[in-house]
Design a protein around this motif. Structure first.
Motif, mmCIF file in Angstrom:
data_model
loop_
_atom_site.group_PDB
_atom_site.id
_atom_site.type_symbol
_atom_site.label_atom_id
_atom_site.label_comp_id
_atom_site.label_asym_id
_atom_site.label_seq_id
_atom_site.Cartn_x
_atom_site.Cartn_y
_atom_site.Cartn_z
ATOM 1 N N ASP A 102 26.104 19.864 27.169
ATOM 2 C CA ASP A 102 25.470 21.015 26.508
ATOM 3 C C ASP A 102 26.381 22.241 26.420
ATOM 4 O O ASP A 102 25.970 23.263 25.864
ATOM 5 N N GLY A 103 27.582 22.163 27.007
ATOM 6 C CA GLY A 103 28.483 23.318 26.974
ATOM 7 C C GLY A 103 28.032 24.453 27.871
ATOM 8 O O GLY A 103 28.312 25.624 27.605
ATOM 9 N N VAL A 104 27.301 24.117 28.948
ATOM 10 C CA VAL A 104 26.814 25.110 29.903
ATOM 11 C C VAL A 104 27.703 25.055 31.143
ATOM 12 O O VAL A 104 28.063 23.978 31.609
ATOM 13 N N LEU A 105 28.073 26.214 31.671
ATOM 14 C CA LEU A 105 28.918 26.267 32.866
ATOM 15 C C LEU A 105 28.081 26.370 34.132
ATOM 16 O O LEU A 105 27.033 27.028 34.124
ATOM 17 N N PRO A 106 28.531 25.770 35.240
ATOM 18 C CA PRO A 106 27.882 26.047 36.520
ATOM 19 C C PRO A 106 28.243 27.478 36.945
ATOM 20 O O PRO A 106 29.401 27.881 36.810
ATOM 21 N N GLY A 107 27.266 28.222 37.422
ATOM 22 C CA GLY A 107 27.497 29.581 37.927
ATOM 23 C C GLY A 107 27.371 29.550 39.432
ATOM 24 O O GLY A 107 26.263 29.448 39.949
ATOM 25 N N ILE A 108 28.493 29.602 40.123
ATOM 26 C CA ILE A 108 28.483 29.346 41.551
ATOM 27 C C ILE A 108 28.365 30.630 42.351
ATOM 28 O O ILE A 108 29.236 31.494 42.279
ATOM 29 N N PHE A 109 27.257 30.720 43.092
ATOM 30 C CA PHE A 109 27.084 31.745 44.116
ATOM 31 C C PHE A 109 27.091 33.165 43.554
ATOM 32 O O PHE A 109 27.861 34.017 43.970
ATOM 33 N N TYR A 110 26.234 33.400 42.565
ATOM 34 C CA TYR A 110 26.002 34.777 42.103
ATOM 35 C C TYR A 110 25.490 35.594 43.287
ATOM 36 O O TYR A 110 24.863 35.052 44.197
ATOM 37 N N THR A 111 25.735 36.886 43.246
ATOM 38 C CA THR A 111 25.140 37.817 44.206
ATOM 39 C C THR A 111 24.525 38.946 43.387
ATOM 40 O O THR A 111 24.792 39.049 42.183
ATOM 41 N N PRO A 112 23.730 39.816 44.026
ATOM 42 C CA PRO A 112 23.165 40.930 43.247
ATOM 43 C C PRO A 112 24.240 41.795 42.581
ATOM 44 O O PRO A 112 24.001 42.387 41.548
#
Length: 135
Positions: A102-112
């Motif tokens: 789908d061309g979506v990236l994993p977003g690893i460990f966002y923070t506020p």
């Protein structure tokens, strides 16, 4: 799971603060290590998984190594979302191939205060496989 493992996973406020203030690259490494140990990944869910966007508009599937970190980000556009776990096996066999397609990236460990890293699904798979081989 041993008591020691459980206590290491349950994070106190100071530990949370210490980890969320780490640079994104260090949080990424921690994500890979912790997910390989616990065999679970956390996302935020409410009528669908929490998604974000990169500056160029690419969709990102946000994920964390523990519910406490996901919960910190359940605000603003993700207000009302709840931390929800899924097995590492599902990430590896179903989600990463789907994100790739789908061309979506994993977003690893966002923070506020920080978006975290967005490796390619293949890069994340390789890093996780390498870490799992250590155990």
């Amino acid at each position: 799971m041993s008591e020691q493992t459980l206590s290491a996973i349950k994070l106190g406020a100071q530990q949370l603060a210490d980890v969320v203030t780490l640079p994104a690259q260090q949080r990424y490494l921690r994500f890979v290590e912790q997910v390989a140990q616990t065999n679970e990944v956390w996302g935020l869910y409410r009528d669908g998984w929490a998604l974000a966007k990169t500056d160029d508009g690419t969709l990102v599937f946000a994920m964390w190594p523990a519910s406490e970190f996901a919960d910190l980000c359940a605000e603003y556009e993700w207000d009302g979302y709840e931390p929800h776990a899924f097995p590492l096996d599902d990430l590896m066999s179903d989600l990463l191939p789907q994100l790739e397609e789908d061309g979506v990236l994993p977003g690893i460990f966002y923070t506020p205060g920080d978006r975290g890293l967005t490796p390619t699904p293949t890069m994340l798979r390789v890093d996780l496989e390498r870490e799992m081989d250590k155990h």
